[in-house]
Design an enzyme around this catalytic site. Sequence first.
Site, PDB file in Angstrom:
ATOM      1  N   HIS A 146       0.810  -1.228   0.000  1.00 22.57           N
ATOM      2  CA  HIS A 146       0.000   0.000   0.000  1.00 22.57           C
ATOM      3  C   HIS A 146       0.846   1.282   0.000  1.00 22.57           C
ATOM      4  O   HIS A 146       0.779   2.098  -0.924  1.00 22.57           O
ATOM      5  CB  HIS A 146      -0.873   0.036   1.263  1.00 22.57           C
ATOM      6  CG  HIS A 146      -1.740  -1.158   1.464  1.00 22.57           C
ATOM      7  ND1 HIS A 146      -2.908  -1.341   0.770  1.00 22.57           N
ATOM      8  CD2 HIS A 146      -1.637  -2.211   2.317  1.00 22.57           C
ATOM      9  CE1 HIS A 146      -3.491  -2.464   1.189  1.00 22.57           C
ATOM     10  NE2 HIS A 146      -2.737  -3.008   2.113  1.00 22.57           N
TER      11      HIS A 146
HETATM   12  C1  BDR Z   1      -3.013   0.742   5.337  1.00 19.36           C
HETATM   13  O1  BDR Z   1      -3.212   0.208   6.639  1.00 19.36           O
HETATM   14  C2  BDR Z   1      -2.005  -0.237   7.185  1.00 19.36           C
HETATM   15  O2  BDR Z   1      -2.175  -1.497   7.747  1.00 19.36           O
HETATM   16  C3  BDR Z   1      -0.978  -0.208   6.084  1.00 19.36           C
HETATM   17  O3  BDR Z   1       0.283   0.157   6.595  1.00 19.36           O
HETATM   18  C4  BDR Z   1      -1.509   0.834   5.135  1.00 19.36           C
HETATM   19  O4  BDR Z   1      -1.061   2.121   5.472  1.00 19.36           O
HETATM   20  C5  BDR Z   1      -3.743  -0.117   4.327  1.00 19.36           C
HETATM   21  O5  BDR Z   1      -5.103  -0.133   4.600  1.00 19.36           O
END
Ligand code: BDR
Length: 313
Positions: free
Chosen positions: A243
Amino acid sequence: MPARKIIIDTDPGQDDAVAILLALASPEELEVLGITAVAGNVPLELTARNARMVCELAGKPETPVFAGCDRPLAHDLVTAEHVHGKTGLDGPDLPEPSMPLQDGDAVDFIIETLRAQPEKTVTLCPLGPLTNIAAALQRAPDIAARIQEIVLMGGAYFEVGNITPAAEFNIYVDPEAAEIVFKCGAPITVMPLDVTHKALVTSSRNEAFRALGTPVGIAVARMTDFFERFDKEKYGSDGAPLHDPCVTAYLLQPDLFSGRFINVEIETRSDLTRGMTVADWWRVTDRAPNAMFMGDLDADGFFSLLTERLARL
Ligand code: BDR
Ligand code: CA
């Protein structure tokens, strides 16, 4: 062109770690003025620790790291150890950091930096819940006009939610903060799940990290090995989504991404859809656009950039 000045606001998190590594590997394009830790994936004490471990892994212990808010503006903290492990950075075997945390509060650092630097020359890169950024905007409303851009990972439209059926984790953890940020008037670019779920670390992409043979390449491959077990089970996908590196990749190579400039509002009241990013993708309202909401990326281009840059560390 001088390097673009950025502040990375983060809750590492393996994917946050890769985003930070990508930025620190790219000093010609990105000058990391500081890293501000926030509570999110794991509590603040761990995110502040993990951020420093990542700087040391990158060989950049001089990077200033500040700790910020230890809880969301209006609610209790929700964490994600079920994804990231007990430390938030499970997977590689990294030493405890020896570089210090900076004195002072991350929120003050954000305010002071935006006031000290020329107007519209500092970009904020939030990779976690938006608590620190919103707290800065609340404490110092004048900074909104000084921000060059906010490029954040959060939200979803077509992919809807990953922590509830309606909400993505970063926005869900602190929707009141997200509302303040999305209404602040600064230019905003959003990397929602719609994009990040296309940035999948397939086994061949992960092997490319491992094949770098460097401490960074091996650590990144181990981080991905760790958190992909969760995503593979949940989505049945071939590998885990990276992400947060979408944020730093966008700063380096914006043409990897495409999206729409639309209105995005944050749901803060409904029990059922709290933290939803209500994105007017189809432009069915006359609400004013406030965010560039990305929808697609060139995944092969993204992984080539990432692997090539990680090799530099
Ligand atoms: C986001 O949530 C976190 O768990 C990850 O680091 C990312 O920023 C994805 O939904
Ligand atoms: Ca994150």
